[in-house]
Each structure stands twice: as structure tokens, then as C-alpha cells.
Design a protein around this motif. Structure first.
Motif, PDB file in Angstrom:
ATOM      1  N   TYR A 190      37.162  -9.150  16.053  1.00 33.82           N
ATOM      2  CA  TYR A 190      37.188  -9.595  14.665  1.00 33.82           C
ATOM      3  C   TYR A 190      38.425  -9.099  13.921  1.00 33.82           C
ATOM      4  O   TYR A 190      38.499  -9.178  12.690  1.00 33.82           O
ATOM      5  N   LEU A 191      39.385  -8.574  14.683  1.00 30.96           N
ATOM      6  CA  LEU A 191      40.692  -8.237  14.134  1.00 30.96           C
ATOM      7  C   LEU A 191      41.769  -9.203  14.610  1.00 30.96           C
ATOM      8  O   LEU A 191      42.906  -9.147  14.139  1.00 30.96           O
ATOM      9  N   GLU A 192      41.397 -10.077  15.534  1.00 32.44           N
ATOM     10  CA  GLU A 192      42.354 -11.000  16.132  1.00 32.44           C
ATOM     11  C   GLU A 192      42.533 -12.245  15.258  1.00 32.44           C
ATOM     12  O   GLU A 192      41.619 -12.632  14.527  1.00 32.44           O
ATOM     13  N   PRO A 193      43.695 -12.900  15.344  1.00 31.47           N
ATOM     14  CA  PRO A 193      43.896 -14.131  14.558  1.00 31.47           C
ATOM     15  C   PRO A 193      43.121 -15.301  15.141  1.00 31.47           C
ATOM     16  O   PRO A 193      42.748 -15.299  16.319  1.00 31.47           O
ATOM     17  N   GLY A 233      43.371  -3.929   9.337  1.00 31.66           N
ATOM     18  CA  GLY A 233      42.459  -3.243  10.243  1.00 31.66           C
ATOM     19  C   GLY A 233      41.000  -3.272   9.886  1.00 31.66           C
ATOM     20  O   GLY A 233      40.208  -2.470  10.409  1.00 31.66           O
ATOM     21  N   ILE A 234      40.572  -4.200   9.011  1.00 34.03           N
ATOM     22  CA  ILE A 234      39.151  -4.328   8.666  1.00 34.03           C
ATOM     23  C   ILE A 234      38.574  -5.520   9.425  1.00 34.03           C
ATOM     24  O   ILE A 234      38.928  -6.670   9.134  1.00 34.03           O
ATOM     25  N   PRO A 235      37.683  -5.292  10.393  1.00 35.97           N
ATOM     26  CA  PRO A 235      37.067  -6.422  11.104  1.00 35.97           C
ATOM     27  C   PRO A 235      36.305  -7.307  10.125  1.00 35.97           C
ATOM     28  O   PRO A 235      35.603  -6.813   9.236  1.00 35.97           O
ATOM     29  N   SER A 236      36.450  -8.606  10.263  1.00 33.28           N
ATOM     30  CA  SER A 236      35.749  -9.529   9.375  1.00 33.28           C
ATOM     31  C   SER A 236      35.471 -10.825  10.106  1.00 33.28           C
ATOM     32  O   SER A 236      36.161 -11.181  11.060  1.00 33.28           O
ATOM     33  N   ARG A 237      34.428 -11.549   9.639  1.00 31.74           N
ATOM     34  CA  ARG A 237      34.003 -12.758  10.345  1.00 31.74           C
ATOM     35  C   ARG A 237      33.440 -13.785   9.374  1.00 31.74           C
ATOM     36  O   ARG A 237      33.100 -13.476   8.237  1.00 31.74           O
ATOM     37  N   PHE A 283      32.398  -8.225   6.417  1.00 30.43           N
ATOM     38  CA  PHE A 283      33.398  -7.289   6.930  1.00 30.43           C
ATOM     39  C   PHE A 283      32.696  -6.020   7.410  1.00 30.43           C
ATOM     40  O   PHE A 283      31.564  -5.724   7.010  1.00 30.43           O
ATOM     41  N   TYR A 284      33.380  -5.267   8.271  1.00 33.19           N
ATOM     42  CA  TYR A 284      32.777  -4.088   8.887  1.00 33.19           C
ATOM     43  C   TYR A 284      33.378  -2.826   8.289  1.00 33.19           C
ATOM     44  O   TYR A 284      34.603  -2.650   8.272  1.00 33.19           O
ATOM     45  N   ALA A 285      32.512  -1.962   7.768  1.00 36.80           N
ATOM     46  CA  ALA A 285      32.946  -0.689   7.201  1.00 36.80           C
ATOM     47  C   ALA A 285      31.785   0.297   7.229  1.00 36.80           C
ATOM     48  O   ALA A 285      30.627  -0.089   7.032  1.00 36.80           O
ATOM     49  N   GLU A 286      32.087   1.565   7.492  1.00 36.30           N
ATOM     50  CA  GLU A 286      31.097   2.637   7.480  1.00 36.30           C
ATOM     51  C   GLU A 286      29.904   2.344   8.383  1.00 36.30           C
ATOM     52  O   GLU A 286      28.752   2.625   8.042  1.00 36.30           O
ATOM     53  N   GLY A 287      30.178   1.719   9.527  1.00 38.09           N
ATOM     54  CA  GLY A 287      29.132   1.478  10.516  1.00 38.09           C
ATOM     55  C   GLY A 287      28.209   0.319  10.208  1.00 38.09           C
ATOM     56  O   GLY A 287      27.174   0.162  10.866  1.00 38.09           O
TER      57      GLY A 287
END
Length: 459
Positions: A267-270, A350-354, A379-383
Motif C-alpha cells: 500500500y506504499l506502491e504506485p 510513507g503512510i500506507p493507504s488504500r 490509511f495505516y497508522a499506530e497499528g
């Protein structure tokens, strides 16, 4: 419910408008300014059709344009707006009884701003006259809402005084039937069509009550995101037939949640329309300036606020492709542009998102048409995965905090992800995203006319 009841949705919508007059305030008899009164309609033998109402409002707008050098003119607080027709919201057209009708229309000015205008008409087909206009929204942002009172009338409510429910949010839990219908165009040779089948997860319980589709059917799985997709093989004999699905849905409000994911780095890839790095990294770093050491949650909120402050929600011109480049260049678009831009910015620092897509179910009424698909992001943060809905936060400033970390219960998710890869694909390759059916004939892509509607169960 039998599949034949699917066709009753248009009848239900008309009846619903007659009984509750929606939130738009369809005015027939008035008690006072801003208050709408119900009518007795049991004696009406024949109603004007939705098609006749659409013809009536289009004819009125066209006639006004001829009088005013190609523009439809509306006075807005002393400013003369010079507008052109973008679309008629056919899902909201209604016969109110006693030759009274309602139409909701998008009109754009020379700057590209889009006004959602409510029209109230009187008269028989071919002789309809507009009796009142009301500017309801500007670029998707409502100027007022409507609340039903104990005596069954509807009163106009300033947005600042409206509850979350009147602004589109149903909290905790929602239960409804969702109707998905697409009409196939003329088919001249062999064709294929792809469309999503909604899945159950921790936040929605899906039961497929009825499916009626033409052609040879295959169910395929998208292994990367877990989507279920139906693929139809068609021929000219299927021209004009329909895809019809009825879902029973129990949906829970979505809040930040943990998920066991072995590798979230994907989820960090283009994606094809979601670039990472370059100018997106520069913009994201500027948005978080002064907060560099505050962590991903603070950074994501800064990006969320940046998009709300710098983009306009506009269904005008080119929109709906989910291109982050388009969003960055034009600073306009619909939900796909808002969330694509967010995803590109987030991934760039660097924030994974979908991405996910489905439909938003109206909260202020219990049945009727739905204004197309809706999409959102996480988005993914703090687990945890944090839900966001930036385009809704942009429309309803009072709910901007709510939509950072929550998705309301009144929605259905149809598919997840971008660049969907399946065992069978169009010649053009992976599917950008999937809500409406995608049809391919002789290498050319078509989008069959698709409508969504619903019936709430927990009234």
C-alpha cells in the motif's frame, strides 16, 4: 422479495416523494416559508411519468436559454448566475400529485462551479410551468437541509443547525436492501462484462437475495484484494437486457481497526493513476511542515486538511477517473479524485493507504434512488487502519472531524483496491476500480447505464 419487485423501485420513489417529499422541500401547499405540507393523493388516477417530468424541466431550461443568449439565468443574492445544464438527477424526479412535480438539476456557471438547483413545476405534460427554484448546493456543499416534523411536514434547517443524520450520517448500525441494476446497450458481436459482487466483512453482512443476469456467467476472484467479480459472456441476443441484483445488508459504522496483514508495504506502491514521489512528495512534505516528528496520524490529518482546503468537489468536465495527477492539476473532481490525491500524497511520505468503492445510502429518507457510486480511503497508522472520507468532509465542514477516522453505517462496499487483476481481463489490462459494470466489445470499453436504489428495513 422477488426479482420483479426490482422494477417497483421507480414506483416506490415516486410514492416516497408524495408521502414525505424528501429533504428537498418539494412545495405544493405552504404553511409558512420553509415549511412543506403533505397532500392527499389517494384520488389521483393517473400520474405524470418520470420521463415526462424530465422532458418538462429540460424544455423549460432550453426555452430560458434561448431567451438569454444560451444561458439559464438565476439570481443568487443579487448576483446573476449564467448557467448551462450539466445533468438532470433522474433518481430524484417525482410526481407530487395534483399536477405538481419536482426536479433536481445540476447547472454549471462559466467558472465551472456546479449548482444543484431544485425546481418545482405545475401542469400537464407539454405545458409544465416552473413555479419555484431553490439553490440547494454549490459544488456539492448544501446550503440547507430538511427535517421532518411530528405533523409530517418538512422544515428547512440551516446546515449549521442540522444533526449528523440530516447531513448524511447514520451512526452505529443500518439495515437495508440495496438494488443494483444495469441495462445493456446494443451488442453487435461477442462481448464480455465485469461487475462486482459485494462481500461480507467485519463491518458489513451481505446476503445476495436475488440475481438475474443474461449470458454465460463465471465468478472470478481477485486474489490481491479479495474481490468477487461476475463475468458475463454476451452476444447480440442479449441487447437491452438487464443485470439485476438485490442485496440484504447489515452495515456497522466503521472506526479505526486493527487488521492482521503480513505485508502492508504494497500500500506504499504506485498504481497506474496513483503516482508516488516527485511532486506528490514535495506537496506532502510542505503540508506537514513543522510536524515532521509528530507521527503518521498527525501527518495523515495534515494531508486530509490540505485536500479539504485546496480542492473543490465538482462533477464537471473530466472527473471520475481517479487520477491523482488530474486532482493535483485541476484541484477539482469527485470522490475518486479526492481519495486518489490523498493516497498518492500519503504513500509519498510513507503512510500506507488504500481505496474502496461502493455506494452511500441516504440517511434522511428510507427508500428511493441513490446518486451513483461513492468511494473512500483508509490509511495505516499506530497499528490500525483509519477510515477517511475526504470528499464528504469537504462538502460538510461540520463533519470534517467525523470523517477523519469514521465511515457511517449507511453505505455498502462493493470492491476494494485499484488496478484489479482477474483471471479474465479486458484487453486494456487491469481494471482501474470496479463499481459499475465494465463491458468490452471488439476491444472497445462501454459502461452500461447503471442505477442504484434502496429500501431501509429498520425504519
Amino acid at each position: 422479495m422477488k426479482i420483479n419487485n426490482f422494477y417497483s423501485c421507480s414506483i416506490k420513489l415516486a410514492v416516497f416523494f408524495t408521502l414525505s417529499l424528501m429533504i428537498f422541500g418539494c412545495q405544493t401547499n405552504k404553511k409558512e416559508a420553509g415549511q412543506i405540507v403533505l397532500e392527499e393523493v389517494g384520488s389521483i388516477k393517473k400520474k405524470v411519468s418520470i420521463e415526462e417530468i424530465e422532458e418538462g424541466i429540460k424544455a423549460y431550461i432550453e426555452d430560458e436559454k434561448l431567451k438569454n443568449k444560451g444561458y439559464f439565468l438565476i439570481n443568487d443574492e443579487g448576483e446573476e448566475l449564467r448557467l448551462k445544464l450539466v445533468r438532470v438527477h433522474t433518481e430524484y424526479l417525482s410526481n407530487l400529485g395534483h399536477n405538481s412535480h419536482f426536479a433536481c438539476v445540476d447547472l454549471a456557471d462559466e467558472r465551472g462551479d456546479v449548482y444543484d438547483v431544485d425546481f418545482f413545476l405545475e401542469g400537464e405534460p407539454g405545458q409544465m410551468q416552473v413555479t419555484e427554484t431553490s439553490l440547494h448546493k454549490l459544488n456539492g456543499k448544501p446550503r440547507y437541509s430538511w427535517k421532518q416534523l411530528v405533523d409530517k411536514t418538512w422544515r428547512r434547517i440551516p446546515v449549521g443547525q442540522a444533526s449528523n443524520a440530516l447531513l448524511g450520517v447514520k451512526e452505529d448500525r443500518d439495515v437495508f436492501e440495496f438494488y443494483y441494476e444495469a441495462v445493456l446497450p446494443k451488442i453487435n458481436s461477442k462481448a464480455k462484462i465485469w461487475f462486482p459482487i459485494a462481500n461480507s466483512d467485519d463491518f458489513q453482512e451481505i446476503t445476495v437475495k436475488s440475481v438475474k443476469v443474461p449470458g454465460r456467467q463465471t465468478i472470478e476472484k481477485d486474489e490481491e484484494f479479495g474481490n468477487t467479480v461476475m463475468v458475463l459472456e454476451l452476444d447480440p441476443s442479449h441487447s437491452g437486457e438487464s443485470i439485476q441484483i438485490i442485496y440484504s445488508v447489515i452495515r456497522m459504522e466503521k472506526t479505526p481497526y486493527p487488521e492482521k496483514e503480513e505485508d502492508i508495504s504494497r500500500y506504499l506502491e504506485p498504481n497506474l493513476l496513483l503516482p508516488v514521489g516527485g511532486r506528490f512528495k514535495e506537496i506532502a512534505e510542505e503540508a506537514i511542515r513543522g510536524k515532521e516528528n509528530d507521527g503518521a496520524l498527525v501527518h495523515a490529518r495534515a494531508l486530509y486538511d490540505y485536500i479539504i482546503d485546496n480542492m473543490r468537489y465538482m462533477k464537471f468536465g473530466t472527473y471520475g477517473t481517479g487520477s491523482a495527477d488530474l486532482a493535483c492539476d485541476s484541484k477539482t473532481g469527485n470522490c475518486t479524485e479526492f481519495h486518489s490525491y490523498f493516497i498518492s500524497l500519503s504513500r509519498s511520505i510513507g503512510i500506507p493507504s488504500r481505496f474502496a468503492i461502493g455506494a452511500s445510502i441516504p440517511s434522511e429518507r428510507n427508500e428511493g434512488g441513490i446518486d451513483g457510486y461513492h468511494c473512500w480511503a483508509e490509511f495505516y497508522a499506530e497499528g490500525k487502519w483509519w477510515p477517511v472520507d475526504i470528499s464528504e468532509g469537504n462538502k460538510y465542514t461540520a463533519l470534517a472531524t467525523y470523517y477523519f477516522g469514521r465511515h457511517p453505517a449507511n453505505r455498502i462496499e462493493l470492491s476494494k483496491g485499484r488496478d484489479l487483476s482477474l483471471p479474465t481481463l479486458p484487453q486494456s489490462g487491469p481494471i482501474n476500480f470496479l463499481a459499475y459494470p465494465i463491458m468490452e466489445e471488439d476491444g472497445e470499453i462501454f459502461y452500461p447505464k447503471t442505477t442504484f436504489s434502496f429500501n431501509r428495513i429498520n425504519k
